[in-house]
Design an enzyme around this catalytic site. Structure first.
Site, PDB file in Angstrom:
ATOM      1  CE1 TYR A   1      -4.385  -1.227   0.700  1.00  0.00           C
ATOM      2  CE2 TYR A   1      -3.149  -2.897   1.889  1.00  0.00           C
ATOM      3  CZ  TYR A   1      -4.324  -2.460   1.306  1.00  0.00           C
ATOM      4  OH  TYR A   1      -5.435  -3.266   1.339  1.00  0.00           O
TER       5      TYR A   1
ATOM      6  CE1 TYR B   1      -2.360  -6.501   3.866  1.00  0.00           C
ATOM      7  CE2 TYR B   1      -3.133  -6.252   1.606  1.00  0.00           C
ATOM      8  CZ  TYR B   1      -3.324  -6.083   2.958  1.00  0.00           C
ATOM      9  OH  TYR B   1      -4.468  -5.478   3.416  1.00  0.00           O
TER      10      TYR B   1
ATOM     11  NE  ARG C   1      -7.410  -9.766   4.735  1.00  0.00           N
ATOM     12  CZ  ARG C   1      -8.342  -8.913   4.303  1.00  0.00           C
ATOM     13  NH1 ARG C   1      -8.157  -7.617   4.426  1.00  0.00           N
ATOM     14  NH2 ARG C   1      -9.463  -9.327   3.774  1.00  0.00           N
TER      15      ARG C   1
ATOM     16  CG  HIS D   1      -8.343  -6.995   0.169  1.00  0.00           C
ATOM     17  ND1 HIS D   1      -7.197  -7.593   0.639  1.00  0.00           N
ATOM     18  CD2 HIS D   1      -8.383  -5.776   0.748  1.00  0.00           C
ATOM     19  CE1 HIS D   1      -6.583  -6.767   1.472  1.00  0.00           C
ATOM     20  NE2 HIS D   1      -7.275  -5.656   1.549  1.00  0.00           N
TER      21      HIS D   1
ATOM     22  CG  HIS E   1     -10.032  -1.755   1.492  1.00  0.00           C
ATOM     23  ND1 HIS E   1     -10.404  -2.226   2.726  1.00  0.00           N
ATOM     24  CD2 HIS E   1      -8.739  -2.133   1.324  1.00  0.00           C
ATOM     25  CE1 HIS E   1      -9.377  -2.855   3.296  1.00  0.00           C
ATOM     26  NE2 HIS E   1      -8.349  -2.810   2.459  1.00  0.00           N
TER      27      HIS E   1
END
Lengths: 192, 238
Positions: free
Chosen positions: B104, B143, B153, B156, B158
């Site tokens: 991120y 990640y 995770r 995905h 959000h």
């Protein structure tokens, strides 16, 4: 004719990186996306200018430093944005992130008026890592005790629980609203 | 006056999901208090094109410095509707995600996968008159995260949807068809209903792909519907 309603899409946590999407400048992103939610009421919108601020505490008493909080409120005459005759320049919606170090969140807004039979209040919605579905609460004003005494939402609660929704007035135009996610001081959260 | 249909909590993750450790100190212990229907506000802030920049919906371009970001190019599209299948038009949809390596662009993310200089990872758009929306982006990578010694995770994105009133406000995550990490993720598996999980999985839609450019994934979103009042079943004046 009744049709079975479609199931609502399930919620998932906003996670620790919520800022990228909802407040990119706070995430440290250099981006052309202008921030949404900074302007709740333009300068020429009538009403008493106030600061609403506070912290969010977890069940261990630690301030939450990665939450996002949204504000929804009526204008000084008790009208919501999107409704007829609402003041131009009044969005009635804002976003704040808890500070990465102190956990403080803050809104610069106007004090709302009464909405029908309800006392002046500000609706807040909290999302964060560890919160699977956004939490709805409300901040009422300490200096509106008469209106608070007949508010149908406050009256639906025990006095001890209702007290968790009353802000502390820390100066003439500053109201403090600490939110406790869990434990003996736990704030009231609503199912709307 | 009509309100919203009561929320079906069997379709939602409970506040406390112990396998997802962060919920343990952040889940309220008391049950939610039902707000009196008449006290629930039914309007919503209004957003318009003036709030958006032309490339806000295109994550392949909106942070590009010297070229395109690396990763599987996708069109993410779908429809926002309410529980009665009615379109929710003009609503603000915001997305955020990791890059193709699972990193991120956030000051608190220290994963060793590198940042992509050409990828920011956020976008937004308004649904059209039929509730339709579309983003161009790339498929994010999985990640690791500090839930247990070896938690990952699934890939995905959000998704935040403003809706047309506070009861419709929703933030969720969409996953990708065929990802084996979905079944292993305690955040996903906090949802008790298997079908509700399945509806968070975006489906490959080859017909919607752009040949020699990008694949397409479809993700439809259902927000709370309006409650029908008893009066609606009776003719006027009865």
């Amino acid at each position: 004719m009744t049709k079975t309603p479609l199931p609502e899409t399930a919620s998932q946590t906003a996670g620790p990186y919520v800022h990228i999407g909802l407040a990119p400048e706070i995430a440290g992103l250099q981006t052309p996306l202008p921030a949404l939610g900074a302007e709740i009421a333009d300068v020429d919108v009538p009403g008493l200018r106030i600061t609403l601020e506070g912290r969010i505490f977890d069940g261990g008493g630690t301030p939450v430093t990665d939450a996002m909080i949204e504000l929804w409120q009526a204008d000084t005459d008790g009208r919501f944005a999107g409704a007829d005759a609402c003041t131009p320049g009044f969005r009635g919606w804002g976003r704040s992130a808890t500070d990465f170090e102190t956990g403080l969140w803050q809104f610069q807004t106007i004090k709302p008026g009464r909405v029908g039979d309800q006392a002046p209040h500000i609706a807040l919605w909290i999302v964060a890592r560890g919160i699977n579905i956004g939490l709805h609460t409300r901040a009422y004003f300490q200096d509106e005790s008469e209106a608070n005494a007949s508010d149908p939402v406050l009256l639906s609660l025990t006095p001890e629980r209702a007290a968790t929704l009353i802000t502390q007035q820390t100066s003439k135009a500053t109201y403090r609203f600490d939110i406790h996610l869990q434990g003996p001081q736990e704030t009231v959260f609503f199912d709307l | 006056m009509t309100g919203y249909r009561p929320r079906d909590w069997t379709q939602q993750p409970p506040a406390l999901a112990p396998a997802y450790k962060s919920t343990r100190l952040r889940a309220p212990s008391a049950p939610l208090v039902q707000m009196p229907q008449a006290s629930v506000p039914l309007s919503s802030p209004v957003f318009g094109q003036r709030d958006l920049e032309p490339l806000d919906h295109d994550l392949l371009q909106n942070h590009a410095q010297e070229g395109a970001p690396i990763g599987e190019r996708i069109l993410l599209f779908g429809r926002v509707m309410d529980q009665d299948g009615r379109a929710v038009p003009g609503t603000l949809i915001e997305i955020w995600q990791a890059n193709a390596g699972g990193r991120y662009r956030h000051r608190n993310d220290t994963y060793l996968a590198p940042l992509d200089p050409n990828f920011g990872g956020c976008g937004r758009t308004l649904s059209d008159a039929e509730g339709g929306y579309a983003f161009h982006t790339l498929r994010p990578g999985p990640y690791p995260w500090p839930n247990s010694d070896n938690s990952w995770r699934p890939a995905h994105i959000h998704v935040s949807i403003m809706g047309s009133g506070l009861p419709q406000r929703l933030i969720t995550q969409l996953y990708f068809e065929g990802d084996p990490l979905v079944a292993l993720c305690p955040i996903v598996q906090a949802i008790p209903d298997k079908d509700a999980i399945d509806r968070l999985v975006a489906r490959l839609d080859l017909e919607a792909a752009t040949p020699f450019d990008c694949l397409a994934y479809r993700f439809d979103i259902v927000l709370r519907g309006r409650r029908a009042t008893v009066f609606e079943n009776k003719p006027e004046g009865m």
